[in-house]
Motif scaffolding. Sequence first.
Motif, PDB file in Angstrom:
ATOM      1  N   THR A 163       0.748  -1.176   0.001  1.00 42.57           N
ATOM      2  CA  THR A 163      -0.110   0.001  -0.132  1.00 42.57           C
ATOM      3  C   THR A 163       0.661   1.261  -0.070  1.00 42.57           C
ATOM      4  O   THR A 163       0.429   2.108  -0.606  1.00 42.57           O
ATOM      5  N   LEU A 164       2.090   1.277   0.524  1.00 39.14           N
ATOM      6  CA  LEU A 164       2.964   2.349   0.240  1.00 39.14           C
ATOM      7  C   LEU A 164       3.412   2.574  -0.913  1.00 39.14           C
ATOM      8  O   LEU A 164       3.835   3.822  -1.296  1.00 39.14           O
ATOM      9  N   ALA A 207      16.686   3.773  -4.482  1.00 40.63           N
ATOM     10  CA  ALA A 207      16.729   3.829  -2.995  1.00 40.63           C
ATOM     11  C   ALA A 207      16.024   5.094  -2.140  1.00 40.63           C
ATOM     12  O   ALA A 207      15.437   4.965  -1.346  1.00 40.63           O
ATOM     13  N   ASN A 208      16.326   6.291  -2.872  1.00 39.10           N
ATOM     14  CA  ASN A 208      15.991   7.478  -1.994  1.00 39.10           C
ATOM     15  C   ASN A 208      14.314   7.581  -1.961  1.00 39.10           C
ATOM     16  O   ASN A 208      13.687   7.722  -0.972  1.00 39.10           O
ATOM     17  N   PHE A 209      13.738   6.831  -3.153  1.00 39.91           N
ATOM     18  CA  PHE A 209      12.232   7.072  -3.166  1.00 39.91           C
ATOM     19  C   PHE A 209      11.663   6.030  -2.590  1.00 39.91           C
ATOM     20  O   PHE A 209      10.940   6.341  -1.446  1.00 39.91           O
ATOM     21  N   ILE A 210      12.312   4.792  -2.272  1.00 41.29           N
ATOM     22  CA  ILE A 210      11.740   3.744  -1.135  1.00 41.29           C
ATOM     23  C   ILE A 210      11.834   4.167   0.036  1.00 41.29           C
ATOM     24  O   ILE A 210      11.208   4.103   0.744  1.00 41.29           O
ATOM     25  N   ILE A 211      13.436   4.612   0.350  1.00 35.24           N
ATOM     26  CA  ILE A 211      13.347   5.371   1.902  1.00 35.24           C
ATOM     27  C   ILE A 211      12.444   6.170   2.204  1.00 35.24           C
ATOM     28  O   ILE A 211      11.956   6.091   3.187  1.00 35.24           O
ATOM     29  N   ASP A 257       8.222  -1.860   8.330  1.00 41.23           N
ATOM     30  CA  ASP A 257       9.071  -1.657   7.126  1.00 41.23           C
ATOM     31  C   ASP A 257      10.055  -0.929   7.575  1.00 41.23           C
ATOM     32  O   ASP A 257      11.126  -1.237   6.802  1.00 41.23           O
ATOM     33  N   PHE A 258      10.248  -0.011   8.697  1.00 43.95           N
ATOM     34  CA  PHE A 258      11.519   0.479   8.950  1.00 43.95           C
ATOM     35  C   PHE A 258      12.682  -0.648   9.186  1.00 43.95           C
ATOM     36  O   PHE A 258      13.849  -0.590   8.837  1.00 43.95           O
TER      37      PHE A 258
END
Length: 108
Positions: free
Chosen positions: A18-19, A34-38, A49-50
């Motif tokens: 859902t994220l 990576a930046n988008f996912i983080i 998730d974290f």
Amino acid sequence: MGEKDEQINDLKKALNRTLFWDVDVKKLDYKKHANFIIERILSFGDEKDFKILQKIYNLNKLKKVAIKLNYPDKKTINFWSVIFDIPFNSFLCIKKLSTLKPNAFWKR
């Protein structure tokens, strides 16, 4: 397949879909995006998730992305400020807010 690749595959399976409702999770490249996912997980994810993020990305990478978050609310910023031991005013979005001048709609 190396241990890191296995962790990345675990991440793909465990990600809260859902994220990432607006993208095809299967097409995400965990290095390139990576930046988008983080950012997505730091802004809207939960503890699970974290924990997944921590297995894939190093702490410095997570901090660098956290500082540049664009749209989190002040509670979210405060939370990451405490978790990452980063001064609240170091976050880019807070710096942007402090430079905004009130307009007619802000006055009461």
